[in-house]
Design a protein around this motif. Sequence first.
Motif, mmCIF file in Angstrom:
data_model
loop_
_atom_site.group_PDB
_atom_site.id
_atom_site.type_symbol
_atom_site.label_atom_id
_atom_site.label_comp_id
_atom_site.label_asym_id
_atom_site.label_seq_id
_atom_site.Cartn_x
_atom_site.Cartn_y
_atom_site.Cartn_z
ATOM 1 N N ASP A 198 0.768 -1.166 0.048
ATOM 2 C CA ASP A 198 -0.141 -0.007 0.062
ATOM 3 C C ASP A 198 0.925 1.377 0.129
ATOM 4 O O ASP A 198 1.896 1.324 0.857
ATOM 5 C CB ASP A 198 -1.016 -0.034 1.279
ATOM 6 N N GLY A 199 0.635 2.021 -1.024
ATOM 7 C CA GLY A 199 1.175 3.527 -1.023
ATOM 8 C C GLY A 199 0.540 4.493 -0.626
ATOM 9 O O GLY A 199 -0.855 4.330 -0.105
ATOM 10 N N GLU A 200 0.766 5.753 -1.133
ATOM 11 C CA GLU A 200 -0.063 6.828 -1.047
ATOM 12 C C GLU A 200 -1.108 6.959 -1.828
ATOM 13 O O GLU A 200 -0.941 7.552 -3.082
ATOM 14 C CB GLU A 200 0.689 8.444 -0.927
ATOM 15 N N GLY A 201 -2.489 6.424 -1.567
ATOM 16 C CA GLY A 201 -3.467 6.373 -2.757
ATOM 17 C C GLY A 201 -3.354 5.417 -3.680
ATOM 18 O O GLY A 201 -4.054 5.188 -4.589
ATOM 19 N N VAL A 202 -2.456 4.434 -3.890
ATOM 20 C CA VAL A 202 -2.366 3.400 -4.704
ATOM 21 C C VAL A 202 -1.942 1.992 -4.075
ATOM 22 O O VAL A 202 -1.694 1.997 -2.688
ATOM 23 C CB VAL A 202 -1.058 3.575 -5.580
ATOM 24 N N ARG A 203 -2.153 0.954 -4.658
ATOM 25 C CA ARG A 203 -1.784 -0.257 -4.087
ATOM 26 C C ARG A 203 -1.265 -1.154 -5.131
ATOM 27 O O ARG A 203 -1.300 -0.967 -6.476
ATOM 28 C CB ARG A 203 -3.307 -1.146 -4.041
ATOM 29 N N PHE A 238 4.075 7.185 -8.883
ATOM 30 C CA PHE A 238 3.056 6.567 -8.050
ATOM 31 C C PHE A 238 3.291 5.867 -6.764
ATOM 32 O O PHE A 238 2.566 5.877 -5.769
ATOM 33 C CB PHE A 238 2.055 6.042 -8.792
ATOM 34 N N ALA A 239 4.499 5.219 -6.844
ATOM 35 C CA ALA A 239 4.546 4.012 -5.684
ATOM 36 C C ALA A 239 5.651 4.107 -4.797
ATOM 37 O O ALA A 239 6.605 3.448 -4.867
ATOM 38 C CB ALA A 239 4.699 2.666 -6.457
ATOM 39 N N LYS A 240 5.756 5.526 -4.222
ATOM 40 C CA LYS A 240 6.950 5.776 -3.313
ATOM 41 C C LYS A 240 6.347 5.275 -1.986
ATOM 42 O O LYS A 240 5.271 5.499 -1.553
ATOM 43 C CB LYS A 240 7.265 7.410 -3.627
ATOM 44 N N HIS A 241 7.231 4.829 -0.902
ATOM 45 C CA HIS A 241 7.022 4.753 0.336
ATOM 46 C C HIS A 241 6.107 3.484 0.476
ATOM 47 O O HIS A 241 4.965 3.977 1.355
ATOM 48 C CB HIS A 241 6.957 6.056 1.042
ATOM 49 N N ALA A 242 5.941 2.822 -0.197
ATOM 50 C CA ALA A 242 4.789 1.808 -0.155
ATOM 51 C C ALA A 242 5.293 0.473 0.834
ATOM 52 O O ALA A 242 6.403 0.154 0.825
ATOM 53 C CB ALA A 242 4.862 1.042 -1.672
ATOM 54 N N LYS A 243 4.271 0.357 1.562
ATOM 55 C CA LYS A 243 4.451 -0.553 2.749
ATOM 56 C C LYS A 243 3.948 -2.130 2.391
ATOM 57 O O LYS A 243 2.556 -2.268 1.675
ATOM 58 C CB LYS A 243 3.623 -0.100 4.025
ATOM 59 N N CYS A 244 4.887 -2.772 2.125
ATOM 60 C CA CYS A 244 4.789 -4.162 1.668
ATOM 61 C C CYS A 244 4.494 -5.314 2.944
ATOM 62 O O CYS A 244 5.262 -5.244 3.800
ATOM 63 C CB CYS A 244 6.005 -4.775 0.566
ATOM 64 N N GLY A 245 3.509 -6.122 2.579
ATOM 65 C CA GLY A 245 3.365 -7.423 3.591
ATOM 66 C C GLY A 245 4.476 -8.317 3.052
ATOM 67 O O GLY A 245 5.154 -8.272 2.275
ATOM 68 N N PRO A 246 4.296 -9.278 4.015
ATOM 69 C CA PRO A 246 5.307 -10.512 3.723
ATOM 70 C C PRO A 246 5.404 -11.202 2.322
ATOM 71 O O PRO A 246 4.167 -11.019 1.685
ATOM 72 C CB PRO A 246 5.309 -11.341 4.914
ATOM 73 N N PHE A 247 6.266 -11.858 2.012
ATOM 74 C CA PHE A 247 6.321 -12.651 0.531
ATOM 75 C C PHE A 247 5.190 -13.589 0.939
ATOM 76 O O PHE A 247 5.327 -14.142 1.944
ATOM 77 C CB PHE A 247 7.640 -12.955 0.213
ATOM 78 N N GLN A 248 4.305 -14.026 -0.084
ATOM 79 C CA GLN A 248 3.547 -15.042 0.063
ATOM 80 C C GLN A 248 2.436 -14.714 1.130
ATOM 81 O O GLN A 248 1.960 -15.350 2.058
ATOM 82 C CB GLN A 248 3.988 -16.380 0.285
ATOM 83 N N SER A 249 2.084 -13.411 1.070
ATOM 84 C CA SER A 249 1.153 -12.765 2.026
ATOM 85 C C SER A 249 -0.496 -13.199 2.097
ATOM 86 O O SER A 249 -1.167 -12.656 2.646
ATOM 87 C CB SER A 249 1.109 -11.313 1.972
#
Length: 152
Positions: free
Chosen positions: A52-57, A134-145
């Motif tokens: 999840d980023g700022e207004g984008v996924r 568009f995709a700066k500072h995106a918080k990613c869940g774990p691989f195989q989430s």
Amino acid sequence: MPNPMRRTIALTRKRGLMTRGLVAAILACVATAAAAKPPGAEAVMIRMIACDGEGVRMELYLPLSVDRHMRGGQSVIGYYALDLTDVNKGKPLEPVRVTLSTDEKTVTVDQYLRGLPPTRIPVAGGTVDFDQRFAKHAKCGPFQSQDPNFGN
């Protein structure tokens, strides 16, 4: 009295058009049936990372065949989805090269079609930059989430 030769020529032309029309109809049916076939098992994709980023996924999809069998150092072609629906730009999918590091601690996403620098995502999840627009500072869940208890 009508000329029998003209009648024979007219019938031959009519049969030729009917035959061509029949062949075209058969080819259309065959092409439609081929296009309607379900994709093979190798074409089935599963979401492996969601960010999840700022207004984008952002989402990363890999073939189901590598779901839990990806080895360190292995690269596969997957799809990267950048959901820009909130800014009325849709959700494009683009092919990417995904590599699991040999120590299995990071996943590298190479957006080779765009020529962007590869993005390294910690397997446990973290904050990363994909696309500078568009995709700066995106918080990613774990691989195989898709499985929150994976590896536990």
